[in-house]
Design an enzyme around this catalytic site. Structure first.
Site, PDB file in Angstrom:
ATOM      1  N   CYS A  83     -49.072  29.218   9.878  1.00  0.00           N
ATOM      2  CA  CYS A  83     -47.682  29.461  10.278  1.00  0.00           C
ATOM      3  C   CYS A  83     -47.342  30.943  10.131  1.00  0.00           C
ATOM      4  O   CYS A  83     -47.732  31.592   9.152  1.00  0.00           O
ATOM      5  CB  CYS A  83     -46.732  28.620   9.426  1.00  0.00           C
ATOM      6  SG  CYS A  83     -45.010  28.819   9.922  1.00  0.00           S
ATOM      7  N   CYS A  87     -42.773  31.969   3.995  1.00  0.00           N
ATOM      8  CA  CYS A  87     -42.087  31.203   2.945  1.00  0.00           C
ATOM      9  C   CYS A  87     -42.974  31.138   1.686  1.00  0.00           C
ATOM     10  O   CYS A  87     -44.101  30.601   1.747  1.00  0.00           O
ATOM     11  CB  CYS A  87     -41.775  29.798   3.449  1.00  0.00           C
ATOM     12  SG  CYS A  87     -41.028  29.804   5.100  1.00  0.00           S
ATOM     13  N   CYS A  90     -44.810  27.921   0.495  1.00  0.00           N
ATOM     14  CA  CYS A  90     -45.468  27.026   1.457  1.00  0.00           C
ATOM     15  C   CYS A  90     -46.969  27.277   1.627  1.00  0.00           C
ATOM     16  O   CYS A  90     -47.398  28.384   1.987  1.00  0.00           O
ATOM     17  CB  CYS A  90     -44.782  27.131   2.816  1.00  0.00           C
ATOM     18  SG  CYS A  90     -45.424  25.907   3.984  1.00  0.00           S
ATOM     19  N   CYS A 127     -41.110  10.922  10.074  1.00  0.00           N
ATOM     20  CA  CYS A 127     -40.758  12.336  10.179  1.00  0.00           C
ATOM     21  C   CYS A 127     -42.009  13.150  10.497  1.00  0.00           C
ATOM     22  O   CYS A 127     -42.989  13.117   9.756  1.00  0.00           O
ATOM     23  CB  CYS A 127     -40.151  12.773   8.846  1.00  0.00           C
ATOM     24  SG  CYS A 127     -39.689  14.504   8.822  1.00  0.00           S
ATOM     25  N   CYS A 158     -37.693  11.535  13.288  1.00  0.00           N
ATOM     26  CA  CYS A 158     -37.234  12.809  12.724  1.00  0.00           C
ATOM     27  C   CYS A 158     -38.293  13.851  13.038  1.00  0.00           C
ATOM     28  O   CYS A 158     -39.491  13.569  12.953  1.00  0.00           O
ATOM     29  CB  CYS A 158     -37.061  12.673  11.213  1.00  0.00           C
ATOM     30  SG  CYS A 158     -36.605  14.233  10.416  1.00  0.00           S
ATOM     31  N   CYS A 218     -30.664  16.686   8.974  1.00  0.00           N
ATOM     32  CA  CYS A 218     -31.302  16.519   7.672  1.00  0.00           C
ATOM     33  C   CYS A 218     -31.515  17.933   7.145  1.00  0.00           C
ATOM     34  O   CYS A 218     -32.310  18.688   7.712  1.00  0.00           O
ATOM     35  CB  CYS A 218     -32.631  15.784   7.844  1.00  0.00           C
ATOM     36  SG  CYS A 218     -33.618  15.721   6.332  1.00  0.00           S
ATOM     37  N   ARG A 290     -31.938  12.741  -0.592  1.00  0.00           N
ATOM     38  CA  ARG A 290     -33.327  12.277  -0.701  1.00  0.00           C
ATOM     39  C   ARG A 290     -34.043  12.958  -1.875  1.00  0.00           C
ATOM     40  O   ARG A 290     -34.045  14.181  -1.980  1.00  0.00           O
ATOM     41  CB  ARG A 290     -34.104  12.542   0.598  1.00  0.00           C
ATOM     42  CG  ARG A 290     -35.588  12.079   0.495  1.00  0.00           C
ATOM     43  CD  ARG A 290     -36.339  12.152   1.819  1.00  0.00           C
ATOM     44  NE  ARG A 290     -35.615  11.465   2.861  1.00  0.00           N
ATOM     45  CZ  ARG A 290     -35.022  12.064   3.883  1.00  0.00           C
ATOM     46  NH1 ARG A 290     -35.099  13.355   4.014  1.00  0.00           N
ATOM     47  NH2 ARG A 290     -34.367  11.367   4.777  1.00  0.00           N
TER      48      ARG A 290
HETATM   49  N1  SAM Z   1     -41.974  24.861   9.702  1.00  0.00           N
HETATM   50  C1  SAM Z   1     -40.802  24.061   9.698  1.00  0.00           C
HETATM   51  C2  SAM Z   1     -39.710  24.622   8.816  1.00  0.00           C
HETATM   52  O1  SAM Z   1     -40.019  25.399   7.917  1.00  0.00           O
HETATM   53  O2  SAM Z   1     -38.565  24.251   9.039  1.00  0.00           O
HETATM   54  C3  SAM Z   1     -41.060  22.628   9.301  1.00  0.00           C
HETATM   55  C4  SAM Z   1     -42.077  22.307   8.235  1.00  0.00           C
HETATM   56  S1  SAM Z   1     -41.695  22.962   6.595  1.00  0.00           S
HETATM   57  C5  SAM Z   1     -43.191  22.624   5.740  1.00  0.00           C
HETATM   58  C6  SAM Z   1     -40.515  21.769   5.985  1.00  0.00           C
HETATM   59  C7  SAM Z   1     -39.959  21.971   4.613  1.00  0.00           C
HETATM   60  O3  SAM Z   1     -40.926  21.628   3.627  1.00  0.00           O
HETATM   61  C8  SAM Z   1     -39.528  23.348   4.182  1.00  0.00           C
HETATM   62  O4  SAM Z   1     -38.287  23.714   4.679  1.00  0.00           O
HETATM   63  C9  SAM Z   1     -39.487  23.220   2.676  1.00  0.00           C
HETATM   64  O5  SAM Z   1     -38.198  22.845   2.259  1.00  0.00           O
HETATM   65  C10 SAM Z   1     -40.482  22.089   2.390  1.00  0.00           C
HETATM   66  N2  SAM Z   1     -41.627  22.587   1.611  1.00  0.00           N
HETATM   67  C11 SAM Z   1     -42.682  23.272   2.065  1.00  0.00           C
HETATM   68  N3  SAM Z   1     -43.537  23.567   1.081  1.00  0.00           N
HETATM   69  C12 SAM Z   1     -43.017  23.035  -0.054  1.00  0.00           C
HETATM   70  C13 SAM Z   1     -43.447  23.011  -1.402  1.00  0.00           C
HETATM   71  N4  SAM Z   1     -44.552  23.612  -1.804  1.00  0.00           N
HETATM   72  N5  SAM Z   1     -42.666  22.364  -2.310  1.00  0.00           N
HETATM   73  C14 SAM Z   1     -41.528  21.756  -1.908  1.00  0.00           C
HETATM   74  N6  SAM Z   1     -41.084  21.748  -0.632  1.00  0.00           N
HETATM   75  C15 SAM Z   1     -41.812  22.382   0.281  1.00  0.00           C
HETATM   76  C1  DTB Z   2     -38.341  18.066   3.227  1.00  0.00           C
HETATM   77  O1  DTB Z   2     -37.250  18.466   2.779  1.00  0.00           O
HETATM   78  N1  DTB Z   2     -39.431  17.892   2.496  1.00  0.00           N
HETATM   79  C2  DTB Z   2     -40.535  17.476   3.329  1.00  0.00           C
HETATM   80  C3  DTB Z   2     -39.874  17.290   4.715  1.00  0.00           C
HETATM   81  N2  DTB Z   2     -38.560  17.768   4.499  1.00  0.00           N
HETATM   82  C4  DTB Z   2     -40.485  17.888   5.893  1.00  0.00           C
HETATM   83  C5  DTB Z   2     -41.696  18.385   3.266  1.00  0.00           C
HETATM   84  C6  DTB Z   2     -42.258  18.548   1.863  1.00  0.00           C
HETATM   85  C7  DTB Z   2     -43.482  19.362   1.934  1.00  0.00           C
HETATM   86  C8  DTB Z   2     -44.147  19.532   0.614  1.00  0.00           C
HETATM   87  C9  DTB Z   2     -45.346  20.392   0.690  1.00  0.00           C
HETATM   88  C10 DTB Z   2     -46.454  19.866   1.567  1.00  0.00           C
HETATM   89  O2  DTB Z   2     -46.811  18.683   1.469  1.00  0.00           O
HETATM   90  O3  DTB Z   2     -46.998  20.656   2.349  1.00  0.00           O
HETATM   91 FE1  SF4 Z   3     -44.015  27.776   8.171  1.00  0.00          FE
HETATM   92 FE2  SF4 Z   3     -44.151  26.546   5.819  1.00  0.00          FE
HETATM   93 FE3  SF4 Z   3     -42.199  28.260   6.270  1.00  0.00          FE
HETATM   94 FE4  SF4 Z   3     -42.221  25.895   7.601  1.00  0.00          FE
HETATM   95  S1  SF4 Z   3     -41.974  26.210   5.406  1.00  0.00           S
HETATM   96  S2  SF4 Z   3     -41.786  27.915   8.453  1.00  0.00           S
HETATM   97  S3  SF4 Z   3     -44.441  25.608   7.814  1.00  0.00           S
HETATM   98  S4  SF4 Z   3     -44.383  28.737   6.192  1.00  0.00           S
END
Ligand code: SAM
Ligand code: DTB
Ligand code: SF4
Length: 349
Positions: A83, A87, A90, A127, A158, A218, A290
């Protein structure tokens, strides 16, 4: 897993017919939901004695929901890793070094097969998440098919794909998308400590487009990233002062992944996580809060406190997007021990 398809109860966010137009049940209860919260007021809630806070949150929850029902969603990563965004939490960011195999957008058939499995496992909502800053136009036909085919299975749909243009929002609405997940993640003040490749305002703009199109919103965030209590309060105030509260508010506990900048972040006091859920519920009582990422690292007792504080939805299935989630039999056991119904919808009183 308890039977989830035999639900006869009313959805908190379902549309009810009123002449030609539809109106969400949340709107009909608008008088009971405030949109003028201040950070000071949210901080005052955080500072309440724990028992008083949880009692208030549970009381607010019971005004809108069956207190013994939990809605079950299932997650699938339809496009993994590489990506462009940075973030800090992530594992899917190309800026970090998590041990993750990147995968391109899945085939529609494989997504439908996963959705069928999720339905058999008790989920009522599916989702689909993509590691994108935003989807490309060339991906839209496949995404629309996924929404249409998963919806045809009788599952709520979703998507979470990053930022969307107005046209993309309209196209997804046209395909029948029920929910769009787009988290604000933290407070506006703390945002640039976590993400530098987009702004907080970018996030709010997509949320506004989604809401305007009539797709259910959401939106929530992550706690435990080193933010202050004021930041947690600020994040909830941003959500609770939107023109409509998000129908669904995911509160994630940071999952610390090796190779990400937040891998060694000290643990947040788990009771502060429960407080965050409780304050979210008091400020947005008609929304489904949630208990989202981080459950694999939580004790049963901590999860029980989160339900007591008004959380009424979880992700089920062994995987979130790229990290683990409790085993289905463990979740089924927990719900059974707590006398919670894994219902298709949490009921409105
Ligand atoms: N790329 C899109 C975005 O960022 O909106 C969708 C996928 S992103 C992985 C969805 C959500 O996962 C993020 O907004 C974040 O809140 C959550 N997330 C990602 N990594 C995480 C982590 N290590 N711990 C908790 N939540 C996480
Ligand atoms: C949200 O608030 N939590 C979910 C869903 N929306 C997309 C994602 C959690 C991701 C946790 C880290 C992972 O599994 O990569
Ligand atoms: Fe990309 Fe992860 Fe950020 Fe979503 S949360 S925009 S997947 S880096």
């Amino acid at each position: 897993m308890p039977n989830v398809r035999a639900s006869t109860i009313i959805r908190p966010d379902s549309a009810t017919a009123r002449g030609d137009e539809t109106v969400s049940l949340q709107e009909t209860r608008g008088a009971e939901t405030r949109h003028d919260w201040t950070v000071e007021q949210a901080e005052a809630l955080f500072a309440l004695p724990f028992n008083d806070l949880i009692f208030q949150a549970q009381t607010a929850h019971r005004r809108h929901f069956d207190a013994n029902s939990v809605q079950l969603s299932n997650l699938l990563s339809i496009k993994t890793g590489s990506c462009a965004e940075d973030c800090a939490y992530c594992p899917q960011s190309a800026h970090h070094n998590a041990d993750l195999e990147a995968e391109k957008l899945m085939d529609v058939e494989a997504v439908v097969a996963a959705a069928e499995q999720a339905r058999a496992g008790g989920a009522s909502r599916f989702c689909m998440g993509a590691a994108w800053r935003n989807p490309h136009e060339r991906d839209m036909p496949a995404l629309r098919q996924m929404v249409e085919r998963v919806g045809a299975l009788g599952l709520e749909t979703c998507l979470t794909l990053g930022m969307l243009t107005e046209k993309q929002v309209a196209d997804l609405k046209d395909s029948g998308l029920d929910y769009y997940n787009h988290n604000i993640d933290t407070s506006e003040e703390f945002y640039d400590q976590i993400i530098t490749t987009r702004s907080f305002a970018d996030r709010l703009e997509t949320l506004e487009n989604v809401r305007q199109a009539g797709i259910k919103v959401c939106s929530g965030g992550i706690v435990g990233m080193g933010e202050s209590r004021q930041d947690r309060a600020g994040m909830l105030v941003t959500l609770a002062t939107q023109p409509a509260h998000p129908e669904s508010v995911p509160i994630n506990m940071l999952v610390k992944v090796e190779g990400t900048p937040l891998a060694d972040q000290p643990d947040l006091d788990p009771l502060e996580f429960v407080r965050t859920i409780a304050v979210a519920k008091i400020m947005m009582p008609a929304s489904v809060v949630r208990l989202s990422a981080g459950r694999e690292q939580m004790s049963d007792e901590l999860q029980a406190l989160c339900f007591l504080a008004g959380a009424s939805s979880i992700f089920v299935g062994t995987k979130l997007l790229t990290t683990g989630n409790p085993l289905p039999e463990k979740d089924a056991g927990l719900l059974r021990r707590l006398g919670l119904n894994g219902s298709a919808e949490a009921a409105v009183n």
